[in-house]
Design a protein around this motif. Structure first.
Motif, PDB file in Angstrom:
ATOM      1  N   PHE A 154      -3.551  -4.436   1.256  1.00  0.00           N
ATOM      2  CA  PHE A 154      -2.218  -4.117   0.743  1.00  0.00           C
ATOM      3  C   PHE A 154      -1.144  -4.350   1.795  1.00  0.00           C
ATOM      4  O   PHE A 154      -0.058  -4.843   1.494  1.00  0.00           O
ATOM      5  CB  PHE A 154      -2.219  -2.656   0.291  1.00  0.00           C
ATOM      6  CG  PHE A 154      -0.891  -2.163  -0.203  1.00  0.00           C
ATOM      7  CD1 PHE A 154      -0.113  -1.327   0.578  1.00  0.00           C
ATOM      8  CD2 PHE A 154      -0.432  -2.524  -1.462  1.00  0.00           C
ATOM      9  CE1 PHE A 154       1.099  -0.854   0.117  1.00  0.00           C
ATOM     10  CE2 PHE A 154       0.786  -2.058  -1.931  1.00  0.00           C
ATOM     11  CZ  PHE A 154       1.557  -1.214  -1.146  1.00  0.00           C
ATOM     12  N   GLU A 155      -1.453  -4.001   3.047  1.00  0.00           N
ATOM     13  CA  GLU A 155      -0.427  -4.052   4.089  1.00  0.00           C
ATOM     14  C   GLU A 155      -0.046  -5.479   4.459  1.00  0.00           C
ATOM     15  O   GLU A 155       0.917  -5.682   5.199  1.00  0.00           O
ATOM     16  CB  GLU A 155      -0.916  -3.300   5.339  1.00  0.00           C
ATOM     17  CG  GLU A 155      -2.139  -3.903   6.000  1.00  0.00           C
ATOM     18  CD  GLU A 155      -3.452  -3.403   5.415  1.00  0.00           C
ATOM     19  OE1 GLU A 155      -3.439  -2.827   4.312  1.00  0.00           O
ATOM     20  OE2 GLU A 155      -4.478  -3.604   6.076  1.00  0.00           O
TER      21      GLU A 155
ATOM     22  N   ASN B 241       5.149  -6.064   2.689  1.00  0.00           N
ATOM     23  CA  ASN B 241       4.488  -4.929   3.328  1.00  0.00           C
ATOM     24  C   ASN B 241       4.236  -5.148   4.813  1.00  0.00           C
ATOM     25  O   ASN B 241       4.142  -4.191   5.568  1.00  0.00           O
ATOM     26  CB  ASN B 241       3.168  -4.624   2.620  1.00  0.00           C
ATOM     27  CG  ASN B 241       3.356  -3.816   1.362  1.00  0.00           C
ATOM     28  OD1 ASN B 241       4.113  -2.854   1.331  1.00  0.00           O
ATOM     29  ND2 ASN B 241       2.683  -4.205   0.301  1.00  0.00           N
ATOM     30  N   ARG B 242       4.121  -6.376   5.248  1.00  0.00           N
ATOM     31  CA  ARG B 242       3.836  -6.611   6.666  1.00  0.00           C
ATOM     32  C   ARG B 242       5.055  -6.386   7.535  1.00  0.00           C
ATOM     33  O   ARG B 242       4.932  -5.922   8.665  1.00  0.00           O
ATOM     34  CB  ARG B 242       3.301  -8.027   6.873  1.00  0.00           C
ATOM     35  CG  ARG B 242       1.823  -8.156   6.567  1.00  0.00           C
ATOM     36  CD  ARG B 242       1.335  -9.574   6.603  1.00  0.00           C
ATOM     37  NE  ARG B 242       1.342 -10.160   7.939  1.00  0.00           N
ATOM     38  CZ  ARG B 242       0.869 -11.365   8.220  1.00  0.00           C
ATOM     39  NH1 ARG B 242       0.377 -12.114   7.267  1.00  0.00           N
ATOM     40  NH2 ARG B 242       0.910 -11.833   9.445  1.00  0.00           N
TER      41      ARG B 242
ATOM     42  N   GLY C 193       8.205  -5.096   6.099  1.00  0.00           N
ATOM     43  CA  GLY C 193       9.174  -4.203   5.475  1.00  0.00           C
ATOM     44  C   GLY C 193      10.398  -4.892   4.923  1.00  0.00           C
ATOM     45  O   GLY C 193      11.400  -4.249   4.613  1.00  0.00           O
TER      46      GLY C 193
ATOM     47  N   SER D 150       7.629   1.188  -0.733  1.00  0.00           N
ATOM     48  CA  SER D 150       6.179   1.041  -0.674  1.00  0.00           C
ATOM     49  C   SER D 150       5.536   2.259  -0.039  1.00  0.00           C
ATOM     50  O   SER D 150       6.109   2.858   0.885  1.00  0.00           O
ATOM     51  CB  SER D 150       5.834  -0.209   0.137  1.00  0.00           C
ATOM     52  OG  SER D 150       4.440  -0.414   0.219  1.00  0.00           O
TER      53      SER D 150
ATOM     54  N   TYR E  28       2.024   2.970   1.855  1.00  0.00           N
ATOM     55  CA  TYR E  28       0.764   2.409   2.328  1.00  0.00           C
ATOM     56  C   TYR E  28      -0.388   3.361   2.040  1.00  0.00           C
ATOM     57  O   TYR E  28      -1.511   2.929   1.792  1.00  0.00           O
ATOM     58  CB  TYR E  28       0.847   2.130   3.830  1.00  0.00           C
ATOM     59  CG  TYR E  28       1.914   1.110   4.173  1.00  0.00           C
ATOM     60  CD1 TYR E  28       3.079   1.500   4.845  1.00  0.00           C
ATOM     61  CD2 TYR E  28       1.773  -0.216   3.811  1.00  0.00           C
ATOM     62  CE1 TYR E  28       4.060   0.573   5.144  1.00  0.00           C
ATOM     63  CE2 TYR E  28       2.746  -1.150   4.110  1.00  0.00           C
ATOM     64  CZ  TYR E  28       3.885  -0.743   4.777  1.00  0.00           C
ATOM     65  OH  TYR E  28       4.870  -1.670   5.058  1.00  0.00           O
TER      66      TYR E  28
ATOM     67  N   ASN F 294      -1.267   2.635  -1.559  1.00  0.00           N
ATOM     68  CA  ASN F 294      -1.370   1.227  -1.967  1.00  0.00           C
ATOM     69  C   ASN F 294      -0.500   0.936  -3.179  1.00  0.00           C
ATOM     70  O   ASN F 294      -0.918   0.249  -4.130  1.00  0.00           O
ATOM     71  CB  ASN F 294      -2.824   0.855  -2.281  1.00  0.00           C
ATOM     72  CG  ASN F 294      -3.607   0.505  -1.033  1.00  0.00           C
ATOM     73  OD1 ASN F 294      -3.225   0.861   0.077  1.00  0.00           O
ATOM     74  ND2 ASN F 294      -4.708  -0.194  -1.213  1.00  0.00           N
TER      75      ASN F 294
ATOM     76  N   VAL G 179       3.553   0.080  -4.698  1.00  0.00           N
ATOM     77  CA  VAL G 179       4.958  -0.292  -4.529  1.00  0.00           C
ATOM     78  C   VAL G 179       5.725   0.252  -5.727  1.00  0.00           C
ATOM     79  O   VAL G 179       5.246   0.183  -6.861  1.00  0.00           O
ATOM     80  CB  VAL G 179       5.120  -1.818  -4.425  1.00  0.00           C
ATOM     81  CG1 VAL G 179       6.595  -2.216  -4.426  1.00  0.00           C
ATOM     82  CG2 VAL G 179       4.457  -2.330  -3.149  1.00  0.00           C
TER      83      VAL G 179
END
Length: 132
Positions: A29-30, A53-54, A56, A72, A74, A77, A79
């Motif tokens: 997910f990230e 996600n990586r 922002g 989001s 984390y 998982n 959004v």
């Protein structure tokens, strides 16, 4: 198995708010970007927002005029798409989709909802209806 599951769609009066969720499973997910799209009856699907996600990063369609916000979690998982000041013209099926390569793209534009082919995985959609 990669899955995206939207939820939170409902019938709401004009001026009201809703929060849609997109729960992601089956990949890291990230590392992915999640885009939000919608399709109203008789109209083409349109892109609304992106969240990377990586890094922002966020991107919004100008048609939203600041009414929607993507975020989001984390830990979950998931959004989210927070939708405020809803209008009848926001009535549509809302979809989330995952772009797993947004940080590795040679073109360097990251996540952009204008490029639907970048989004390899899609949810089933959730209905939002705004009454006047």
């Amino acid at each position: 198995e990669v899955q995206l599951v939207e939820s939170g769609g409902n019938l709401v009066q004009a001026g009201g708010s809703l929060r849609l969720s997109c729960k992601v499973s089956g990949f890291a997910f990230e590392h992915v970007a999640i885009g939000w799209f919608r399709q109203a009856p008789g109209k083409e699907r349109e892109g609304l927002a992106c969240f990377g996600n990586r890094d922002g990063s966020t991107l919004y369609s100008s048609i939203l005029k600041g009414r929607f916000t993507v975020s989001s979690s984390y830990a979950e998982n998931t959004v989210y798409l927070q939708m405020n000041s809803l209008k009848p013209e926001d009535t549509a099926v809302y979809y989330c989709a995952a772009d797993p390569d947004y940080m590795d793209r040679s073109e360097g534009y990251g996540c952009h909802f204008a490029y639907e082919s970048d989004f390899h995985y899609w949810g089933q959609g959730t209905q939002v209806t705004v009454s006047s």
